[in-house]
Design a protein around this motif. Structure first.
Motif, PDB file in Angstrom:
ATOM      1  N   ASN A  27       8.500 -14.593  -1.614  1.00  0.00           N
ATOM      2  CA  ASN A  27       7.390 -13.597  -1.048  1.00  0.00           C
ATOM      3  C   ASN A  27       6.118 -14.143  -0.594  1.00  0.00           C
ATOM      4  N   ALA A  28       5.912 -15.256  -0.834  1.00  0.00           N
ATOM      5  CA  ALA A  28       4.440 -15.870  -0.632  1.00  0.00           C
ATOM      6  C   ALA A  28       4.139 -15.806   0.662  1.00  0.00           C
ATOM      7  N   ASP A  29       5.033 -15.886   1.585  1.00  0.00           N
ATOM      8  CA  ASP A  29       4.292 -15.452   3.155  1.00  0.00           C
ATOM      9  C   ASP A  29       3.610 -14.252   3.257  1.00  0.00           C
ATOM     10  N   GLN A  30       3.956 -13.442   2.371  1.00  0.00           N
ATOM     11  CA  GLN A  30       3.034 -11.836   2.346  1.00  0.00           C
ATOM     12  C   GLN A  30       1.787 -12.142   2.345  1.00  0.00           C
ATOM     13  N   LEU A  31       1.252 -13.069   1.186  1.00  0.00           N
ATOM     14  CA  LEU A  31      -0.067 -13.347   1.105  1.00  0.00           C
ATOM     15  C   LEU A  31      -0.627 -14.061   2.321  1.00  0.00           C
ATOM     16  N   ASP A  32      -0.004 -14.941   3.135  1.00  0.00           N
ATOM     17  CA  ASP A  32      -0.231 -15.434   4.259  1.00  0.00           C
ATOM     18  C   ASP A  32      -0.612 -14.349   5.402  1.00  0.00           C
ATOM     19  N   ALA A  33       0.343 -13.661   5.383  1.00  0.00           N
ATOM     20  CA  ALA A  33       0.230 -12.534   6.435  1.00  0.00           C
ATOM     21  C   ALA A  33      -0.706 -11.570   6.278  1.00  0.00           C
TER      22      ALA A  33
END
Length: 132
Positions: A27-33
């Protein structure tokens, strides 16, 4: 695994984002988005990570990528309130010199406010010097 949740608030020159939950491969890419869509160009970004008990290498990669993006647009990234497990990863990975960390959200906000006002003060000083 706890999916992260995000809350955002804007101040002059600053976007403050509170994160709650684990930041890991799933889920880390949720922070990027979230950061890409919520921050304003040129803003400094303060991430309140007080509710992030776990950060893996994917989460660290996203933090470094978010910092690079923000810096390309004239801002910087300030991390606040990291728990012991994320600090351990940042230490082990050698990322501490790269990331700006603060013990409290208030300290991070003050540092970001100061940084956001510094370029303006320099521009005003330069204009004043031109007028003489």
């Amino acid at each position: 695994m706890t999916s992260p949740t995000f809350a955002c608030q804007h101040m002059p020159g600053i976007t403050a984002i509170s994160v709650a939950g684990d930041l890991e491969a799933a889920n880390a890419d949720q922070l990027d988005a979230f950061t890409r869509t919520r921050r304003r160009p040129g803003d400094h970004v303060v991430l309140d990570l007080s509710e992030v008990p776990f950060l893996d290498h994917s989460g660290l990669r996203v933090l470094l990528n978010v910092r690079a993006l923000i810096r390309r647009h004239g801002g910087d990234l300030y991390l606040a309130c990291l728990q012991q497990s994320p600090v351990r990863l940042l230490t082990t990975a050698g990322a501490l010199p790269t990331l700006t960390m603060h013990h409290s959200f208030e300290q991070a906000i003050r540092a970001a406010l100061q940084a956001s006002q510094t370029p303006q003060a320099k521009r005003e000083q330069f204009r004043g010097g031109d007028a003489e």
